[in-house]
Design a protein around this motif. Structure first.
Motif, PDB file in Angstrom:
ATOM      1  N   LEU A  21       0.783  -1.034   0.062  1.00 41.33           N
ATOM      2  CA  LEU A  21       0.240  -0.054   0.078  1.00 41.33           C
ATOM      3  C   LEU A  21       0.929   1.228  -0.191  1.00 41.33           C
ATOM      4  O   LEU A  21       2.021   1.214   0.470  1.00 41.33           O
ATOM      5  N   PRO A  23       2.156   4.931   1.066  1.00 48.70           N
ATOM      6  CA  PRO A  23       2.093   5.808   2.273  1.00 48.70           C
ATOM      7  C   PRO A  23       0.942   6.610   2.249  1.00 48.70           C
ATOM      8  O   PRO A  23       0.585   7.308   1.189  1.00 48.70           O
ATOM      9  N   LYS A  25      -1.933   5.373   2.546  1.00 43.23           N
ATOM     10  CA  LYS A  25      -3.162   4.659   2.318  1.00 43.23           C
ATOM     11  C   LYS A  25      -3.521   3.642   3.566  1.00 43.23           C
ATOM     12  O   LYS A  25      -2.487   2.579   3.650  1.00 43.23           O
ATOM     13  N   PHE A  26      -4.558   3.797   4.417  1.00 39.96           N
ATOM     14  CA  PHE A  26      -4.462   2.813   5.500  1.00 39.96           C
ATOM     15  C   PHE A  26      -5.769   1.934   5.320  1.00 39.96           C
ATOM     16  O   PHE A  26      -6.905   2.273   5.085  1.00 39.96           O
ATOM     17  N   ASN A  60       2.205  -1.153   4.358  1.00 41.94           N
ATOM     18  CA  ASN A  60       2.391   0.034   3.881  1.00 41.94           C
ATOM     19  C   ASN A  60       3.862   0.183   3.415  1.00 41.94           C
ATOM     20  O   ASN A  60       4.845  -0.528   4.125  1.00 41.94           O
ATOM     21  N   GLN A  61       4.079   0.815   2.420  1.00 43.65           N
ATOM     22  CA  GLN A  61       5.572   1.071   1.988  1.00 43.65           C
ATOM     23  C   GLN A  61       6.027   2.253   3.102  1.00 43.65           C
ATOM     24  O   GLN A  61       5.228   2.994   3.322  1.00 43.65           O
ATOM     25  N   ARG A  62       7.279   2.165   3.301  1.00 45.17           N
ATOM     26  CA  ARG A  62       7.826   3.214   3.923  1.00 45.17           C
ATOM     27  C   ARG A  62       8.066   4.517   3.289  1.00 45.17           C
ATOM     28  O   ARG A  62       7.848   5.660   3.880  1.00 45.17           O
ATOM     29  N   CYS A  75       6.468  -1.452   6.185  1.00 44.43           N
ATOM     30  CA  CYS A  75       5.888  -1.447   7.799  1.00 44.43           C
ATOM     31  C   CYS A  75       5.885  -2.561   8.106  1.00 44.43           C
ATOM     32  O   CYS A  75       5.525  -3.694   7.347  1.00 44.43           O
ATOM     33  N   GLY A  78       0.772  -4.585   9.634  1.00 43.77           N
ATOM     34  CA  GLY A  78      -0.221  -4.303   8.466  1.00 43.77           C
ATOM     35  C   GLY A  78      -1.643  -5.071   8.977  1.00 43.77           C
ATOM     36  O   GLY A  78      -1.847  -5.193  10.127  1.00 43.77           O
TER      37      GLY A  78
END
Length: 107
Positions: A21, A23, A25-26, A60-62, A75, A78
């Motif tokens: 995902l 950064p 977008k949660f 998520n991508q860092r 991260c 998730g």
């Protein structure tokens, strides 16, 4: 202390395909979200997940400025999600995912 709390809650270990995902977008447990994976690795992960019951790990991508080529680029926490609907049309893939539970990523 945080690590001990996570270890105490870990009941099961699952191996799931990974969908990155961007950064910001949660996805949260017990919510539905629409995702449109565009990277070839993400599309392949989704197609693989669909052949194995539709469960996928959302991390998520860092950073957004570089591609995720190493496990350290993600991260550690998730969401394990279920793909509830998917549509593939004109080379584009759209998903509806339901967050199931928080997940910890181990490399």
């Amino acid at each position: 202390m945080r690590e001990n709390a996570i270890n105490q809650q870990a009941d099961d270990i699952y191996i799931l395909p990974l969908l990155a995902l961007p950064p910001g977008k949660f996805i949260f447990p017990h919510t539905n979200s629409i995702l449109v994976p565009d990277k070839p690795q993400s599309v392949n992960a989704v197609k693989y997940a669909l052949t194995r019951g539709g469960n996928i790990l959302l991390l998520n991508q860092r950073t957004a400025d570089k591609p995720c080529t190493k496990l350290e680029d993600f991260c550690e926490i998730g969401v394990a999600a279920r793909i509830t609907e998917h549509v593939e049309k004109s080379g584009s893939l759209r998903l509806i995912v339901e967050g199931m539970t928080r997940a910890v990523f181990f490399a």
